[in-house]
Write a protein that holds these residues in place. Structure first.
Motif, PDB file in Angstrom:
ATOM      1  N   SER A 195      -5.249  -4.302  -9.189  1.00  0.00           N
ATOM      2  CA  SER A 195      -4.738  -4.485  -7.831  1.00  0.00           C
ATOM      3  C   SER A 195      -4.119  -3.201  -7.304  1.00  0.00           C
ATOM      4  N   CYS A 196      -3.373  -2.481  -8.138  1.00  0.00           N
ATOM      5  CA  CYS A 196      -2.746  -1.225  -7.714  1.00  0.00           C
ATOM      6  C   CYS A 196      -3.792  -0.163  -7.416  1.00  0.00           C
ATOM      7  N   ARG A 197      -4.838  -0.123  -8.226  1.00  0.00           N
ATOM      8  CA  ARG A 197      -5.916   0.826  -7.947  1.00  0.00           C
ATOM      9  C   ARG A 197      -6.547   0.532  -6.586  1.00  0.00           C
ATOM     10  N   ARG A 239       2.028   6.972  -6.586  1.00  0.00           N
ATOM     11  CA  ARG A 239       0.876   7.659  -7.185  1.00  0.00           C
ATOM     12  C   ARG A 239       0.734   9.089  -6.656  1.00  0.00           C
ATOM     13  N   CYS A 255       5.561  -2.698  -9.296  1.00  0.00           N
ATOM     14  CA  CYS A 255       5.173  -3.525  -8.143  1.00  0.00           C
ATOM     15  C   CYS A 255       4.830  -4.964  -8.518  1.00  0.00           C
ATOM     16  N   VAL A 287       2.540   1.844  -3.525  1.00  0.00           N
ATOM     17  CA  VAL A 287       1.587   2.352  -4.513  1.00  0.00           C
ATOM     18  C   VAL A 287       1.178   3.780  -4.164  1.00  0.00           C
ATOM     19  N   ILE A 311       3.036   1.909 -12.283  1.00  0.00           N
ATOM     20  CA  ILE A 311       3.077   1.407 -10.908  1.00  0.00           C
ATOM     21  C   ILE A 311       2.893  -0.103 -10.894  1.00  0.00           C
ATOM     22  N   ALA A 312       1.978  -0.596 -11.721  1.00  0.00           N
ATOM     23  CA  ALA A 312       1.731  -2.040 -11.796  1.00  0.00           C
ATOM     24  C   ALA A 312       2.988  -2.780 -12.236  1.00  0.00           C
ATOM     25  N   GLU A 336       0.837  -1.203   0.000  1.00  0.00           N
ATOM     26  CA  GLU A 336       0.000   0.000   0.000  1.00  0.00           C
ATOM     27  C   GLU A 336       0.871   1.253   0.000  1.00  0.00           C
ATOM     28  N   TYR A 345      -1.039   4.361 -13.301  1.00  0.00           N
ATOM     29  CA  TYR A 345      -1.216   3.026 -12.712  1.00  0.00           C
ATOM     30  C   TYR A 345      -0.485   1.945 -13.507  1.00  0.00           C
ATOM     31  N   ARG A 376       2.249  -6.162 -10.107  1.00  0.00           N
ATOM     32  CA  ARG A 376       0.849  -6.434  -9.810  1.00  0.00           C
ATOM     33  C   ARG A 376       0.011  -5.967 -10.997  1.00  0.00           C
ATOM     34  N   HIS A 421      -4.158   1.554  -3.782  1.00  0.00           N
ATOM     35  CA  HIS A 421      -4.157   3.006  -3.639  1.00  0.00           C
ATOM     36  C   HIS A 421      -5.422   3.490  -2.934  1.00  0.00           C
TER      37      HIS A 421
END
Length: 307
Positions: free
Chosen positions: A153-155, A133, A147, A129, A143-144, A126, A140, A149, A158
């Motif tokens: 999942s990242c949304r 962000r 990470c 992300v 970030i995905a 958490e 995203y 992911r 976040h």
């Protein structure tokens, strides 16, 4: 050859040098420790020097990904160590410059003591992300990839992180450096005069006074709540330890701070003032290990400007 020496020999324009300030900013926000952030970025440098550059299309993405993943590993280890930490934990103080044009409002906020403490309650995923962000405004999809992911999942991570942070509202800090200096000077003046009511008036009724000794210096084992208790505690320790100390007013974690300098021990107080000029949070960093990085570079830390 050490990593520090190798970094020093990089030529201007080398991608690692170009991105190093951003990487340190990212690592600090993920870890809350200047020492660990610097070690993480050094580890990333070793990965960078060993990488096949022909397969690195985007150096910034490669280095951001490397630092984030290394920091996540450190975060998981830190969570285990934190279970045996003595008393409240505070982030390692970060010297900041009030007039740094490279820092956005989001970057400044994400380095505040209050936000770092809130982020410390998040899971490592958490937190990663949220920082990528909120502080660095990465999409995203990036970030995905960092990470490892899915975007969905990242949304979700976040969203959960923002809910956790929003559940602990912070009084709005409205302190520019010059005003911060004036407020800290007034606070110290009230302490020197022994006027407890005047000192108490500079604290919010719901003020939280947190001291971090880490078991290596005398400190309260729990945060002190409320203006009356906080004023009495500060007045007491000021009379015993700080009245004859040299003071240095600094800008730490984008907030006004005072460093009490004594022969045997230094103590740093960071203030989070609200819009009315009352302290909503009072953070005392007493753990000598956390102060070591700050003390080693004091000559490079600018003083708070005069009002």
């Amino acid at each position: 050859m050490s990593t520090a020496t190798a970094v020093g020999r990089l030529v201007p324009g080398e991608p690692f040098l170009e991105h190093r300030p951003m990487l340190l900013a990212l690592a600090y926000r993920l870890l809350g420790s200047v020492h660990d952030a610097e070690d993480t970025v050094q580890d990333a440098f070793l990965r960078w020097t060993g990488a096949d550059r022909q397969n690195v299309d985007n150096p910034a993405a490669f280095l951001t990904t490397t630092v984030t993943r290394l920091a996540l590993d450190r975060l998981r280890s830190a969570a285990v160590r934190r279970e045996t930490y003595v008393g409240p934990w505070l982030p390692e103080p970060l010297p900041t410059r009030p007039d740094d044009p490279a820092e956005t409002a989001a970057l400044r906020d994400s380095a505040s003591m209050a936000m770092l403490l809130l982020m410390d309650r998040l899971s490592p995923a958490e937190r990663a992300v949220f920082v990528l962000r909120e502080a660095f405004s990465l999409p995203y999809a990036e970030i995905a990839a960092i990470c490892e992911r899915s975007v969905a999942s990242c949304r979700q991570l976040h969203h959960r992180a923002r809910l956790h942070v929003a559940a602990s509202p912070r009084p709005p800090a409205a302190t520019d450096p010059a005003r911060g200096r004036a407020l800290v000077q007034s606070f110290l003046s009230a302490a020197r005069s022994g006027e407890l009511d005047r000192l108490k008036a500079m604290l919010r009724e719901d003020v939280v006074y947190t001291t971090d000794g880490g078991g290596k210096a005398n400190a309260a084992l729990r945060p002190v709540l409320g203006a009356d208790k906080a004023a009495r505690l500060f007045a007491s320790v000021f009379d015993r330890f700080y009245r004859t100390a040299e003071t240095r007013l600094l800008w730490i974690n984008h907030a006004p701070a005072v460093l009490f300098e004594r022969p045997q021990r230094h103590v740093l107080y960071v203030f989070d003032f609200d819009a009315e000029g009352r302290a909503a949070e009072l953070y005392a960093v007493i753990n000598p290990d956390k102060l070591a990085q700050l003390l080693a570079r004091l000559d490079d830390v600018p003083p708070l400007p005069a009002p």
